[in-house]
Motif scaffolding. Sequence first.
Motif, PDB file in Angstrom:
ATOM      1  N   GLY A 156     -24.731 -29.632   8.981  1.00 49.44           N
ATOM      2  CA  GLY A 156     -25.135 -30.433  10.130  1.00 49.44           C
ATOM      3  C   GLY A 156     -26.302 -29.827  10.871  1.00 49.44           C
ATOM      4  O   GLY A 156     -26.947 -28.884  10.400  1.00 49.44           O
ATOM      5  N   PHE A 157     -26.570 -30.365  12.048  1.00 48.44           N
ATOM      6  CA  PHE A 157     -27.720 -29.905  12.813  1.00 48.44           C
ATOM      7  C   PHE A 157     -27.439 -29.996  14.307  1.00 48.44           C
ATOM      8  O   PHE A 157     -26.604 -30.780  14.759  1.00 48.44           O
ATOM      9  CB  PHE A 157     -28.972 -30.711  12.458  1.00 48.44           C
ATOM     10  N   VAL A 158     -28.154 -29.166  15.028  1.00 45.04           N
ATOM     11  CA  VAL A 158     -28.088 -29.144  16.493  1.00 45.04           C
ATOM     12  C   VAL A 158     -29.506 -29.005  17.014  1.00 45.04           C
ATOM     13  O   VAL A 158     -30.419 -28.625  16.283  1.00 45.04           O
ATOM     14  CB  VAL A 158     -27.221 -27.970  16.999  1.00 45.04           C
ATOM     15  N   ALA A 159     -29.712 -29.303  18.279  1.00 44.63           N
ATOM     16  CA  ALA A 159     -31.042 -29.114  18.866  1.00 44.63           C
ATOM     17  C   ALA A 159     -31.381 -27.623  18.953  1.00 44.63           C
ATOM     18  O   ALA A 159     -32.521 -27.213  18.748  1.00 44.63           O
ATOM     19  CB  ALA A 159     -31.098 -29.753  20.250  1.00 44.63           C
ATOM     20  N   VAL A 211     -27.641 -25.992  10.123  1.00 41.06           N
ATOM     21  CA  VAL A 211     -26.447 -25.155  10.033  1.00 41.06           C
ATOM     22  C   VAL A 211     -25.509 -25.606   8.918  1.00 41.06           C
ATOM     23  O   VAL A 211     -25.341 -26.805   8.668  1.00 41.06           O
ATOM     24  CB  VAL A 211     -25.689 -25.177  11.379  1.00 41.06           C
ATOM     25  N   ALA A 212     -24.893 -24.627   8.268  1.00 41.32           N
ATOM     26  CA  ALA A 212     -23.782 -24.880   7.346  1.00 41.32           C
ATOM     27  C   ALA A 212     -22.674 -23.882   7.658  1.00 41.32           C
ATOM     28  O   ALA A 212     -22.949 -22.717   7.966  1.00 41.32           O
ATOM     29  CB  ALA A 212     -24.232 -24.728   5.899  1.00 41.32           C
ATOM     30  N   GLY A 213     -21.422 -24.339   7.613  1.00 37.09           N
ATOM     31  CA  GLY A 213     -20.335 -23.434   7.954  1.00 37.09           C
ATOM     32  C   GLY A 213     -18.973 -24.063   7.755  1.00 37.09           C
ATOM     33  O   GLY A 213     -18.816 -25.027   7.003  1.00 37.09           O
ATOM     34  N   VAL A 214     -17.976 -23.509   8.461  1.00 38.05           N
ATOM     35  CA  VAL A 214     -16.579 -23.915   8.333  1.00 38.05           C
ATOM     36  C   VAL A 214     -16.060 -24.349   9.700  1.00 38.05           C
ATOM     37  O   VAL A 214     -16.252 -23.645  10.696  1.00 38.05           O
ATOM     38  CB  VAL A 214     -15.722 -22.761   7.784  1.00 38.05           C
ATOM     39  N   VAL A 215     -15.411 -25.494   9.753  1.00 41.26           N
ATOM     40  CA  VAL A 215     -14.885 -26.011  11.019  1.00 41.26           C
ATOM     41  C   VAL A 215     -13.760 -25.109  11.524  1.00 41.26           C
ATOM     42  O   VAL A 215     -12.807 -24.801  10.790  1.00 41.26           O
ATOM     43  CB  VAL A 215     -14.355 -27.450  10.839  1.00 41.26           C
ATOM     44  N   LYS A 216     -13.877 -24.682  12.807  1.00 38.54           N
ATOM     45  CA  LYS A 216     -12.821 -23.903  13.443  1.00 38.54           C
ATOM     46  C   LYS A 216     -11.911 -24.782  14.294  1.00 38.54           C
ATOM     47  O   LYS A 216     -10.702 -24.552  14.378  1.00 38.54           O
ATOM     48  CB  LYS A 216     -13.429 -22.805  14.319  1.00 38.54           C
TER      49      LYS A 216
END
Length: 325
Positions: free
Chosen positions: A87-90, A65-70
């Motif tokens: 970052g990454f998640v399961a 994943v790539a994105g913007v912190v909310k």
Amino acid sequence: MRAIRCNTYGPPSNLVLESVPDLKPKKHEVLVQVKACGINFPDSLIIQGLYQIKPELPFTPGSDVAGVVKAVGEGVDHVGPGDHVIGFVAYGGLAEEVIMPAKACFPKPKQMDFPVAASFMMAYGTSYHALKDRAALKPGETLLVLGASGGVGLAAVELGKLMGATVIAAASTDQKLERCAAFGADHLLNYTKADLKSSLKEITSSRGVDVILDPVGGSYSEPAFRGIAWEGRFLVVGFAAGQIPKIPLNLPLLKGASIVGVFWGQFAMSQPKQNLQNTRELMAWHAEGKLSPHIHKTFNLEDAPKAIEELMHRKVQGKVVVQME
């Protein structure tokens, strides 16, 4: 928010786009507005109930994943709202929002756009952990990469060259091998046409290959292992061919060779400091123009099941990415 949901185990066609409740981060968690999510082979397994991680149904697949912190939870101070992150998640990435563990969330380098960032962590993280930490690949050694045109494979080809190895790329078509050559492979093997063992013997002047990186499994693993050098290292990364091979144990005995498991996700969670160091090294190489993920195709969120299906059917060179906008 909208998310791709797996309500029953099965093929990608079972996946549906649904509205689900918004998320809220807990302690040591980061809420990220997803801009792009890379598709990886484990995504095709987890939706069929065939992966070592089995989420409770229903769930959202997607991990890169790539994105913007909310928002951030208590105890998170290395990123904050508005920061661009990678970052990454399961699982959970194929959605408009995702919760990341803080130790799996990093500031995104400015030179990376979101699709590239979503193509980076798992492919390069896995390959670098495999070659650096598990195989201790040395300059001057020979590296064989099976499934070399895939995301992990192309990353391994690039990294192998950067680490000073002679790289042999093996793939199933000449077109895929052309991509491997563009990424720096020294030798090309079409394993649907050539015998792996004899070809490796010829390329290495009968010495054998020092390190084999295998994300494919199936019928190619054993003949590749038979071409390994004395004290070689065989890296078990995955089983994209769909079959877990059975290696006769007399082979590692006769070659003094090691069969080494590579589970980057578990490594990253259990040894976050070492993974952070690896990530910094990879980011530096990317900033210097030495690493460049190949994005095969991008999809919108509605078509995420098609992205997974293309990967399952081995139509992909490099990475496929789902963009939210």
